[in-house]
Design an enzyme around this catalytic site. Structure first.
Site, short mmCIF file in Angstrom:
data_model
loop_
_atom_site.label_atom_id
_atom_site.label_comp_id
_atom_site.label_asym_id
_atom_site.label_seq_id
_atom_site.Cartn_x
_atom_site.Cartn_y
_atom_site.Cartn_z
N LYS A 56 -13.21 -35.71 20.96
CA LYS A 56 -13.49 -35.94 19.54
C LYS A 56 -14.22 -37.26 19.34
CE LYS A 56 -9.66 -33.03 18.04
NZ LYS A 56 -8.30 -32.88 17.53
N GLN A 100 -3.43 -36.67 16.15
CA GLN A 100 -3.41 -35.55 17.10
C GLN A 100 -1.99 -34.97 17.18
OE1 GLN A 100 -6.12 -34.22 18.45
NE2 GLN A 100 -5.02 -32.69 19.59
N ASP A 123 -8.77 -33.17 9.00
CA ASP A 123 -8.18 -32.03 9.71
C ASP A 123 -7.84 -30.89 8.74
OD1 ASP A 123 -7.88 -31.84 12.47
OD2 ASP A 123 -6.17 -33.21 12.54
#
Ligand code: GUN
Length: 287
Positions: A56, A100, A123
Site C-alpha cells: 500500500k 490494517q 477503507d
C-alpha cells in the site's frame, strides 16, 4: 468439440490505467500546494499484513501520494492506538487513515475504526461510510468491492436487471458488494455458509462474486454459460501457490468473463485505496 473460454478481466492492466489517472490528479493537486497523504497503521507482526501494508505504501509512492507507515508492537494498548488516530484525524497533511486488520485480540477493532474521522476513512469501514453506501449518499466505498465494480465497468457490463449472486457476507466485501450491485439495478442474492443450495443460486446468476476465502467454492458445474465471474479469494494451494475461491481452470471454460488470481481483484483493492485517498484530499481542497 472445442469449448469456449471466458475472457480475462485483467486487474493489473486496469490498475495501471487507473493509477495513471490518480498520478495525474495528485500532480494537479500538488501544483496547488496540497500533497495527498495516507497514514497506514500496522499493529503487531502478522506476516501477511506486513506484505499488504508495504504494498500500500509503495503504491502511494509510485503514484505521487505522500504516505506514512506507523508500525507498533503487538502489545500496544488500545488507548495508545486511539490517541494516534486522534492525532492523525487532526493532521492536515493526512487525508486518509488506514488501520490494517486484523488487530491483536486485546484491541476492539470496531472501536478503533469508529475513531477514524469519516472524512479520512479511505477503507470505507466506518459505520458512517457503510450507512452512506446503504442510502446512496457520498462517502468512501470499501476498496475491494469498489474495485470489483470498476472491473465490471471496464468491460462495459450493464448490471440493470441482471441477477448478481454474491457468495460471502463480510462487512468488508460481501455486504458492501451487494449494495453496490443493487445501486446499479441488479437483482442481488447474498449466499453464505448457511445457504441450503448454493449451486441452485449460482446457476441462475449472470454475475457471480466469490468472496469466501475458501478454495473451489465455485466450480464449472455451478456456473451458467456466459456468466461474469469475479474472484475475490486469496488462498494458497497445496504447493503454496496463490489461488482464489474459484476453480479457475474449470470455470473459465464456462464463464463469459473471469478474473484471474493473482492479477485480478488483488491489485484493484490497492488501486481503489489510492482513488479514495485522492478523493479525500480533493474534498479537502474543494472545501
Ligand atoms: N485486512 C485485510 N484486508 C484489509 C483491508 O482492505 N483494509 C484493512 N485496513 N485491513 C485489511
Amino acid at each position: 468439440m472445442t469449448q469456449a473460454t471466458g475472457r480475462l478481466i485483467d486487474g493489473n492492466a486496469l490498475s495501471k490505467q487507473l493509477r495513471a489517472e490518480v498520478a495525474q490528479r495528485a500532480a494537479a493537486l500538488k501544483a496547488r500546494g496540497i500533497t495527498p497523504g495516507l497514514a497506514v497503521i500496522l499493529v503487531g507482526d502478522n506476516p501477511a499484513s506486513q506484505v499488504y501494508v508495504r504494498n500500500k505504501v509503495k503504491a502511494c509512492e509510485d503514484s505521487g501520494l505522500h504516505s506514512v507507515l506507523e508500525k507498533y508492537e503487538a502489545g500496544m494498548s488500545e488507548a495508545a492506538l486511539l490517541a494516534r488516530i486522534d492525532a492523525l484525524n487532526r493532521d492536515p497533511a493526512i487525508h486518509g487513515i488506514l488501520v490494517q486488520l486484523p488487530l491483536p485480540a486485546h484491541i476492539d477493532a470496531h472501536k478503533v475504526i469508529e475513531a477514524i474521522s469519516p472524512a479520512k476513512d479511505v477503507d470505507g469501514f466506518h459505520v458512517a461510510s457503510a450507512g452512506a453506501l446503504m442510502v446512496g449518499q457520498p462517502g468512501f466505498w470499501p476498496c475491494t468491492p469498489y474495485g470489483c465494480m470498476k472491473m465490471l465497468e471496464s468491460i462495459g457490463y450493464d448490471l440493470k436487471g441482471k441477477h448478481a449472486v454474491v457468495i460471502g457476507r463480510s462487512n468488508i466485501v460481501g455486504k458492501p458488494m451487494a449494495l453496490m450491485l443493487l445501486q446499479q439495478n441488479a437483482t442481488v442474492t447474498i449466499c453464505h455458509s448457511a445457504t441450503k443450495d448454493l449451486k441452485a443460486m449460482t446457476l441462475q446468476a449472470d454475475v457471480i462474486v466469490a468472496a469466501v476465502g475458501k478454495r473451489k467454492v465455485l466450480t464449472a458445474d455451478m456456473v451458467k454459460p456466459g456468466a461474469v465471474v469475479i474472484d475475490v479469494g486469496m488462498n494458497r494451494n497445496e504447493e503454496g501457490k496463490l489461488c482464489g475461491d474459484v476453480d479457475f481452470e474449470g470455470v473459465k471454460q464456462v464463464a463469459g468473463w473471469i478474473t484471474p488470481v493473482p492479477g485480478g481483484v488483488g491489485p484493484m483493492t490497492i488501486t481503489m485505496l489510492l482513488v479514495n485517498t485522492m478523493e479525500a484530499a480533493e474534498r479537502v481542497a474543494a472545501a
